[in-house]
Design a protein around this motif. Structure first.
Motif, short mmCIF file in Angstrom:
data_model
loop_
_atom_site.label_atom_id
_atom_site.label_comp_id
_atom_site.label_asym_id
_atom_site.label_seq_id
_atom_site.Cartn_x
_atom_site.Cartn_y
_atom_site.Cartn_z
N LEU A 180 6.00 -14.38 -21.63
CA LEU A 180 5.79 -13.14 -22.38
C LEU A 180 4.99 -12.13 -21.57
CD1 LEU A 180 4.92 -14.18 -26.05
CD2 LEU A 180 6.88 -12.85 -25.27
N ALA A 181 3.91 -12.57 -20.97
CA ALA A 181 3.08 -11.66 -20.17
C ALA A 181 3.88 -11.09 -19.01
CB ALA A 181 1.85 -12.39 -19.66
N ARG A 182 4.60 -11.95 -18.32
CA ARG A 182 5.39 -11.50 -17.17
C ARG A 182 6.49 -10.53 -17.62
NH1 ARG A 182 4.94 -14.51 -12.56
NH2 ARG A 182 7.16 -14.29 -12.10
N GLU A 183 7.12 -10.82 -18.73
CA GLU A 183 8.19 -9.96 -19.25
C GLU A 183 7.64 -8.58 -19.64
OE1 GLU A 183 10.60 -9.93 -23.36
OE2 GLU A 183 10.87 -11.76 -22.17
N LYS A 233 7.38 6.29 -15.41
CA LYS A 233 7.88 7.45 -14.67
C LYS A 233 6.84 7.71 -13.59
CE LYS A 233 10.25 9.59 -18.58
NZ LYS A 233 11.06 8.54 -18.86
N GLY A 234 7.25 7.56 -12.36
CA GLY A 234 6.29 7.69 -11.27
C GLY A 234 5.58 6.37 -11.03
N ARG A 235 4.40 6.47 -10.47
CA ARG A 235 3.64 5.27 -10.13
C ARG A 235 2.94 4.71 -11.36
NH1 ARG A 235 0.44 6.08 -4.66
NH2 ARG A 235 0.36 3.84 -4.94
N PRO A 236 2.90 3.38 -11.48
CA PRO A 236 2.16 2.79 -12.60
C PRO A 236 0.66 3.00 -12.42
CG PRO A 236 3.08 1.07 -11.19
CD PRO A 236 3.57 2.38 -10.66
N SER A 237 -0.05 2.91 -13.50
CA SER A 237 -1.51 3.04 -13.44
C SER A 237 -2.09 1.94 -12.57
CB SER A 237 -2.11 2.97 -14.84
OG SER A 237 -1.95 1.66 -15.36
N ARG A 238 -3.29 2.13 -12.13
CA ARG A 238 -3.94 1.16 -11.26
C ARG A 238 -4.08 -0.20 -11.96
NH1 ARG A 238 -4.69 -0.18 -6.22
NH2 ARG A 238 -6.66 0.52 -5.45
N SER A 239 -4.49 -0.17 -13.23
CA SER A 239 -4.68 -1.44 -13.96
C SER A 239 -3.36 -2.16 -14.16
CB SER A 239 -5.39 -1.21 -15.29
OG SER A 239 -4.67 -0.30 -16.09
N LEU A 240 -2.29 -1.41 -14.44
CA LEU A 240 -0.98 -2.03 -14.60
C LEU A 240 -0.48 -2.59 -13.27
CD1 LEU A 240 1.49 -2.79 -16.27
CD2 LEU A 240 2.33 -0.45 -15.95
N ALA A 241 -0.65 -1.83 -12.21
CA ALA A 241 -0.21 -2.31 -10.89
C ALA A 241 -0.99 -3.55 -10.47
CB ALA A 241 -0.38 -1.20 -9.86
N ASP A 242 -2.28 -3.57 -10.73
CA ASP A 242 -3.09 -4.75 -10.38
C ASP A 242 -2.66 -5.97 -11.19
OD1 ASP A 242 -4.54 -3.25 -8.58
OD2 ASP A 242 -6.28 -3.00 -9.90
N LEU A 243 -2.42 -5.76 -12.48
CA LEU A 243 -1.97 -6.86 -13.32
C LEU A 243 -0.60 -7.37 -12.86
CD1 LEU A 243 -2.40 -8.70 -15.76
CD2 LEU A 243 -1.43 -6.88 -17.19
N ALA A 244 0.29 -6.47 -12.53
CA ALA A 244 1.63 -6.85 -12.06
C ALA A 244 1.54 -7.67 -10.77
CB ALA A 244 2.49 -5.62 -11.86
N LYS A 245 0.63 -7.29 -9.90
CA LYS A 245 0.45 -8.06 -8.65
C LYS A 245 -0.10 -9.45 -8.94
CE LYS A 245 -0.11 -4.11 -5.66
NZ LYS A 245 -1.05 -3.26 -4.93
N LEU A 302 0.35 -11.18 -11.58
CA LEU A 302 1.39 -11.97 -12.23
C LEU A 302 2.60 -12.19 -11.33
CD1 LEU A 302 1.39 -10.47 -15.84
CD2 LEU A 302 0.13 -12.43 -14.96
N HIS A 303 2.55 -11.60 -10.13
CA HIS A 303 3.64 -11.73 -9.14
C HIS A 303 4.97 -11.22 -9.67
CE1 HIS A 303 0.93 -14.07 -6.67
NE2 HIS A 303 0.69 -14.86 -7.71
N VAL A 304 4.92 -10.07 -10.37
CA VAL A 304 6.17 -9.45 -10.83
C VAL A 304 6.56 -8.27 -9.98
CG1 VAL A 304 5.98 -10.28 -13.20
CG2 VAL A 304 5.04 -8.05 -12.62
N ILE A 305 5.67 -7.82 -9.09
CA ILE A 305 6.03 -6.79 -8.11
C ILE A 305 5.54 -7.21 -6.75
CG2 ILE A 305 6.08 -4.88 -9.73
CD1 ILE A 305 3.36 -3.99 -8.53
#
Length: 96
Positions: free
Chosen positions: A66-69, A79-91, A93-96
């Motif tokens: 669920l979290a990864r999805e 639209k554009g670059r994700p926020s810093r907190s979203l990008a950090d979380l995505a990293k 979780l290894h989804v980006i």
């Protein structure tokens, strides 16, 4: 959530005190709350629930579908670059 009534979940779930539950149950609860909030387009609140769960049990959040999805969907829908907190979380979780 299981019955599909997202509004009831959005209204009631955040009020439930999960502090006495085991970490994996609290984590799952937060992910379900995040699902309801996300369904109501409240992405910031949903991400806050995931980040809260991540602070308790990062390994559970990182490996939970669920979290990864959610995070992958949020990153793709930006639209554009994700926020810093979203990008950090995505990293994390290894989804980006």
């Amino acid at each position: 959530m299981v019955l599909g009534d997202m509004q009831v979940a959005v209204d009631l779930c955040p009020q439930i005190d999960t502090s006495s539950l085991p970490t994996e149950r609290r984590t799952r609860h937060n992910l379900e709350v995040a699902r309801a909030l996300s369904a109501h387009n409240r992405m910031d609140d949903a991400m806050a629930k995931i980040l809260e769960a991540d602070s308790w049990a990062p390994e559970k959040v990182r490996n939970h579908y669920l979290a990864r999805e959610f995070v992958l969907t949020w990153v793709r829908n930006q639209k554009g670059r994700p926020s810093r907190s979203l990008a950090d979380l995505a990293k994390r979780l290894h989804v980006i």
